[in-house]
Scaffold this motif. Structure first.
Motif, PDB file in Angstrom:
ATOM      1  N   SER A  86      -4.181   7.343  -2.058  1.00 20.55           N
ATOM      2  CA  SER A  86      -3.682   6.027  -1.660  1.00 20.55           C
ATOM      3  C   SER A  86      -3.981   5.003  -2.744  1.00 20.55           C
ATOM      4  N   ALA A 107       4.593   6.918  -3.525  1.00 18.07           N
ATOM      5  CA  ALA A 107       4.115   7.874  -2.525  1.00 18.07           C
ATOM      6  C   ALA A 107       5.008   9.107  -2.504  1.00 18.07           C
ATOM      7  N   THR A 115       0.837  -1.193   0.000  1.00 16.42           N
ATOM      8  CA  THR A 115       0.000   0.000   0.000  1.00 16.42           C
ATOM      9  C   THR A 115       0.873   1.245   0.000  1.00 16.42           C
ATOM     10  N   TYR A 116       0.405   2.293  -0.686  1.00 22.97           N
ATOM     11  CA  TYR A 116       1.054   3.595  -0.580  1.00 22.97           C
ATOM     12  C   TYR A 116      -0.003   4.630  -0.221  1.00 22.97           C
ATOM     13  N   ASP A 117       0.450   5.675   0.455  1.00 19.62           N
ATOM     14  CA  ASP A 117      -0.431   6.771   0.841  1.00 19.62           C
ATOM     15  C   ASP A 117       0.374   8.054   0.783  1.00 19.62           C
TER      16      ASP A 117
END
Length: 77
Positions: A44, A72, A37-39
């Motif tokens: 996101s 990100a 996951t990226y935020d």
């Protein structure tokens, strides 16, 4: 869209690995999926690799995490 993503959304890790029969979608049961996951400030998402069940997880997991961190970082600029 693969139905295995529901499992990923339920977990609170930076990365998720599903192997073979853990994947709910019939078309992915012979594969492994590694996602991270990226935020970036409200933006996101998830990046991943679909590969053989005998992939080198110790290399793939950090690589997928690195790509997520890079995305990100790029989005924050």
């Amino acid at each position: 869209m693969f139905t295995c993503w529901k499992k990923h959304d339920e977990l609170h890790k930076n990365y998720v690995v599903t192997i073979g029969n853990e994947n709910k979608d019939e078309t992915t049961k012979e594969y492994s999926i590694v996602t991270a996951t990226y935020d970036a400030g409200g933006i996101s998402g998830r990046v991943g690799v679909l590969g053989p069940t005998r992939m080198n997880y110790s290399k793939v997991i950090p690589l997928v995490e690195y790509v997520a961190q890079t995305i990100a970082s790029m989005l924050r600029k």
